[in-house]
Design a protein around this motif. Sequence first.
Motif, PDB file in Angstrom:
ATOM      1  N   MET A  40     -18.815  66.718 -13.205  1.00  0.00           N
ATOM      2  CA  MET A  40     -17.911  67.427 -12.302  1.00  0.00           C
ATOM      3  C   MET A  40     -17.096  66.453 -11.456  1.00  0.00           C
ATOM      4  SD  MET A  40     -19.083  70.034  -9.272  1.00  0.00           S
ATOM      5  CE  MET A  40     -19.951  68.695  -8.403  1.00  0.00           C
ATOM      6  N   VAL A  41     -17.764  65.433 -10.928  1.00  0.00           N
ATOM      7  CA  VAL A  41     -17.057  64.450 -10.106  1.00  0.00           C
ATOM      8  C   VAL A  41     -16.085  63.637 -10.960  1.00  0.00           C
ATOM      9  CG1 VAL A  41     -17.346  62.407  -8.660  1.00  0.00           C
ATOM     10  CG2 VAL A  41     -18.909  64.334  -8.411  1.00  0.00           C
ATOM     11  N   ALA A  42     -16.512  63.242 -12.169  1.00  0.00           N
ATOM     12  CA  ALA A  42     -15.623  62.491 -13.057  1.00  0.00           C
ATOM     13  C   ALA A  42     -14.398  63.313 -13.425  1.00  0.00           C
ATOM     14  CB  ALA A  42     -16.385  62.075 -14.318  1.00  0.00           C
ATOM     15  N   LEU A  43     -14.610  64.599 -13.650  1.00  0.00           N
ATOM     16  CA  LEU A  43     -13.508  65.508 -13.967  1.00  0.00           C
ATOM     17  C   LEU A  43     -12.487  65.532 -12.834  1.00  0.00           C
ATOM     18  CD1 LEU A  43     -12.987  67.616 -16.337  1.00  0.00           C
ATOM     19  CD2 LEU A  43     -13.901  69.327 -14.761  1.00  0.00           C
ATOM     20  N   ASP A  44     -12.985  65.471 -11.607  1.00  0.00           N
ATOM     21  CA  ASP A  44     -12.109  65.555 -10.439  1.00  0.00           C
ATOM     22  C   ASP A  44     -11.174  64.366 -10.339  1.00  0.00           C
ATOM     23  OD1 ASP A  44     -10.995  66.638  -8.191  1.00  0.00           O
ATOM     24  OD2 ASP A  44     -12.681  66.229  -6.869  1.00  0.00           O
ATOM     25  N   PHE A  45     -11.565  63.230 -10.908  1.00  0.00           N
ATOM     26  CA  PHE A  45     -10.720  62.046 -10.819  1.00  0.00           C
ATOM     27  C   PHE A  45      -9.433  62.194 -11.641  1.00  0.00           C
ATOM     28  CE2 PHE A  45     -14.547  59.803  -9.336  1.00  0.00           C
ATOM     29  CZ  PHE A  45     -13.999  59.045  -8.328  1.00  0.00           C
ATOM     30  N   SER A  46      -9.454  63.032 -12.700  1.00  0.00           N
ATOM     31  CA  SER A  46      -8.305  63.065 -13.608  1.00  0.00           C
ATOM     32  C   SER A  46      -7.693  64.441 -13.809  1.00  0.00           C
ATOM     33  CB  SER A  46      -8.722  62.507 -14.979  1.00  0.00           C
ATOM     34  OG  SER A  46      -9.803  63.256 -15.520  1.00  0.00           O
ATOM     35  N   VAL A  47      -8.414  65.521 -13.457  1.00  0.00           N
ATOM     36  CA  VAL A  47      -7.936  66.853 -13.819  1.00  0.00           C
ATOM     37  C   VAL A  47      -6.644  67.222 -13.107  1.00  0.00           C
ATOM     38  CG1 VAL A  47      -9.188  68.138 -12.025  1.00  0.00           C
ATOM     39  CG2 VAL A  47      -8.762  69.214 -14.242  1.00  0.00           C
ATOM     40  N   LEU A  48      -6.382  66.608 -11.964  1.00  0.00           N
ATOM     41  CA  LEU A  48      -5.219  66.986 -11.166  1.00  0.00           C
ATOM     42  C   LEU A  48      -3.965  66.185 -11.520  1.00  0.00           C
ATOM     43  CD1 LEU A  48      -4.697  69.023  -8.832  1.00  0.00           C
ATOM     44  CD2 LEU A  48      -5.044  67.131  -7.242  1.00  0.00           C
ATOM     45  N   ASN A  49      -4.123  65.069 -12.267  1.00  0.00           N
ATOM     46  CA  ASN A  49      -3.000  64.154 -12.460  1.00  0.00           C
ATOM     47  C   ASN A  49      -1.783  64.827 -13.095  1.00  0.00           C
ATOM     48  OD1 ASN A  49      -4.521  62.157 -11.348  1.00  0.00           O
ATOM     49  ND2 ASN A  49      -5.026  61.146 -13.272  1.00  0.00           N
ATOM     50  N   VAL A  50      -2.017  65.563 -14.195  1.00  0.00           N
ATOM     51  CA  VAL A  50      -0.904  66.187 -14.901  1.00  0.00           C
ATOM     52  C   VAL A  50      -0.272  67.285 -14.061  1.00  0.00           C
ATOM     53  CG1 VAL A  50      -0.280  67.446 -17.003  1.00  0.00           C
ATOM     54  CG2 VAL A  50      -1.974  65.623 -17.108  1.00  0.00           C
ATOM     55  N   ALA A  51      -1.062  67.893 -13.161  1.00  0.00           N
ATOM     56  CA  ALA A  51      -0.586  69.042 -12.385  1.00  0.00           C
ATOM     57  C   ALA A  51       0.189  68.639 -11.135  1.00  0.00           C
ATOM     58  CB  ALA A  51      -1.776  69.916 -11.990  1.00  0.00           C
ATOM     59  N   LEU A  52       0.261  67.350 -10.814  1.00  0.00           N
ATOM     60  CA  LEU A  52       0.850  66.942  -9.536  1.00  0.00           C
ATOM     61  C   LEU A  52       2.291  67.409  -9.326  1.00  0.00           C
ATOM     62  CD1 LEU A  52      -0.612  63.345  -8.998  1.00  0.00           C
ATOM     63  CD2 LEU A  52      -1.167  65.439  -7.746  1.00  0.00           C
ATOM     64  N   PRO A  53       3.186  67.274 -10.319  1.00  0.00           N
ATOM     65  CA  PRO A  53       4.562  67.744 -10.068  1.00  0.00           C
ATOM     66  C   PRO A  53       4.633  69.238  -9.751  1.00  0.00           C
ATOM     67  CG  PRO A  53       4.487  66.303 -11.981  1.00  0.00           C
ATOM     68  CD  PRO A  53       3.061  66.597 -11.619  1.00  0.00           C
ATOM     69  N   VAL A  54       3.861  70.058 -10.479  1.00  0.00           N
ATOM     70  CA  VAL A  54       3.859  71.502 -10.239  1.00  0.00           C
ATOM     71  C   VAL A  54       3.263  71.802  -8.863  1.00  0.00           C
ATOM     72  CG1 VAL A  54       3.040  73.729 -11.094  1.00  0.00           C
ATOM     73  CG2 VAL A  54       3.679  71.931 -12.708  1.00  0.00           C
ATOM     74  N   LEU A  55       2.191  71.103  -8.535  1.00  0.00           N
ATOM     75  CA  LEU A  55       1.534  71.287  -7.233  1.00  0.00           C
ATOM     76  C   LEU A  55       2.497  70.965  -6.090  1.00  0.00           C
ATOM     77  CD1 LEU A  55      -1.974  69.926  -6.325  1.00  0.00           C
ATOM     78  CD2 LEU A  55      -0.055  69.410  -4.865  1.00  0.00           C
ATOM     79  N   GLY A  56       3.217  69.844  -6.231  1.00  0.00           N
ATOM     80  CA  GLY A  56       4.145  69.444  -5.185  1.00  0.00           C
ATOM     81  C   GLY A  56       5.231  70.474  -4.950  1.00  0.00           C
ATOM     82  N   ALA A  57       5.766  71.039  -6.053  1.00  0.00           N
ATOM     83  CA  ALA A  57       6.805  72.054  -5.910  1.00  0.00           C
ATOM     84  C   ALA A  57       6.267  73.321  -5.256  1.00  0.00           C
ATOM     85  CB  ALA A  57       7.391  72.377  -7.284  1.00  0.00           C
ATOM     86  N   ASP A  58       5.030  73.681  -5.578  1.00  0.00           N
ATOM     87  CA  ASP A  58       4.445  74.908  -5.044  1.00  0.00           C
ATOM     88  C   ASP A  58       4.135  74.788  -3.551  1.00  0.00           C
ATOM     89  OD1 ASP A  58       3.343  77.486  -5.051  1.00  0.00           O
ATOM     90  OD2 ASP A  58       1.339  76.710  -5.447  1.00  0.00           O
ATOM     91  N   LEU A  59       3.598  73.645  -3.126  1.00  0.00           N
ATOM     92  CA  LEU A  59       3.193  73.476  -1.738  1.00  0.00           C
ATOM     93  C   LEU A  59       4.258  72.811  -0.872  1.00  0.00           C
ATOM     94  CD1 LEU A  59      -0.558  72.350  -2.088  1.00  0.00           C
ATOM     95  CD2 LEU A  59       0.344  74.614  -1.542  1.00  0.00           C
TER      96      LEU A  59
END
Length: 486
Positions: A40-59
């Motif tokens: 779970m912790v290892a997943l957290d290191f990389s799962v968000l990387n691809v989503a960053l542009p979408v996240l930035g636009a949303d927030l």
Amino acid sequence: MAIDTTPTPTPAPVAAEPSAPRLSARDRLVLFVLCAAQFMVALDFSVLNVALPVLGADLGMSTSALQWAVTAFALPSGGFLLLFGRMGDLYGRRRLFLAGLALFGAASLLATLAWDPASFLAGRALQGLGAAAIVPTGMSLLTTTFPEGPARDRALGISGTLLSLGFTVGMVAGGVLTDLLSWRSTMGLLALFALVVLPLAPRLLPESRTPERPRLDVPGAVTVTGGLLSLIYALTTAAEHGFGRTDVLVTLGAGLLLLAAFVAVESRSAAPLVSLPMLRRRTVAWGNLGGLVTFSMMSTVVFVLTLYLQEILHLSAFETGLVFGVQGVLSVVAGSYAPRVIGRFGARRTLVGSLAGQGALGLSLLVLGEGGWSVVLATAAVSLASMCHLGAIISYGLTVTSGVPDEEQGLATGLVTSTQQVGITVGIPLLGVLATTAPDLRSGVHTVLVLDAVIVLAAAVLVAVGLRGNRTAGSGTVEAEPLRAR
């Protein structure tokens, strides 16, 4: 004809290689809980990387502010590892592990429901704090639950496999979840993991702590935590903006000064947070060097290959994820065989050989061009290098924790996990920036690959020399020596 009555000599029994130990049903459940938390912790290191542009636009986060989505997690997760590892030794590893799980789950839910940048970054910071409690206490619970020998070798092999797999799965799952649902589903997945693991842990995990109750070394805790926080901030910020910024230079200098003060404090403390004699153990010093290099240099290879595949070969994010998906599958294969290799050759030889293989395969990437065949070569080379990388991960963890008494396992595993975090953090700022700032990206990638391979191969030589003659490693048996009559 006379009958020869001389007894036929009985052949000397040949020592059989130790077979893989069979784990009981309870042992398998304990291993599931501990490995699921690490995954779970290892997943957290990389799962968000691809989503960053979408996240930035949303927030409504600017591009320059997006680095804080990573930094907010990395700062506490790396900065508090040693402190929480030692607190687990003193006050109860299971207690701190459960607290970390609960905090991580609640923080993931906060990040999932975030309504503005501040609430999201608060969730990420609290996730990092929870991870700092989960990782060292989970690893020390594993090493104290499974006795030194084949059982621990196998348990650490499974744990190391899932650690490596978690990074890879995160890269693929992050893109798929973001496309199908939203970036919030990446954080929701982590909350779901915590929700599954947390109810099982209290029934299965034994409590463990040191028999004595010494006072916590507060000056040591303050200096090492402050030093790591400053160092990680400087390096993660430099990865995005370079080393010329004033805040990078100031925090880098402050981090080095605080870590130097930490060493001075520990040398005079009656109950040090980190035992300096432990740091002087060859297995701890050289094993952690091997771990630092394998993590930092492999993260650098993955970073520059991601740039190469997308910017030069024009692969999509999903196609790039598939390349690293092959890497993840072969990492699982390597994890299943690594304990057998370590049992046959010993942790020291496995660590040295794995580093040498990782470096040599990194050099093979220098022939990458711009044709379609380069995708096949990149996939094969990075996947095989990751198999070597996984062998190095497992063998260095065994090397560092071998022969350490149970009451200091939290400290030893805290050092192991701190090495992992610092390694993941330093590689990209130190070398990856050479690719991103080069006039020609392809030549910059080649420069990074050369330096990366040279560093890994040099580390293999240093570890081989530093651990030469060491009689124990990993499985707790005489290593690299034939059986002799006692």
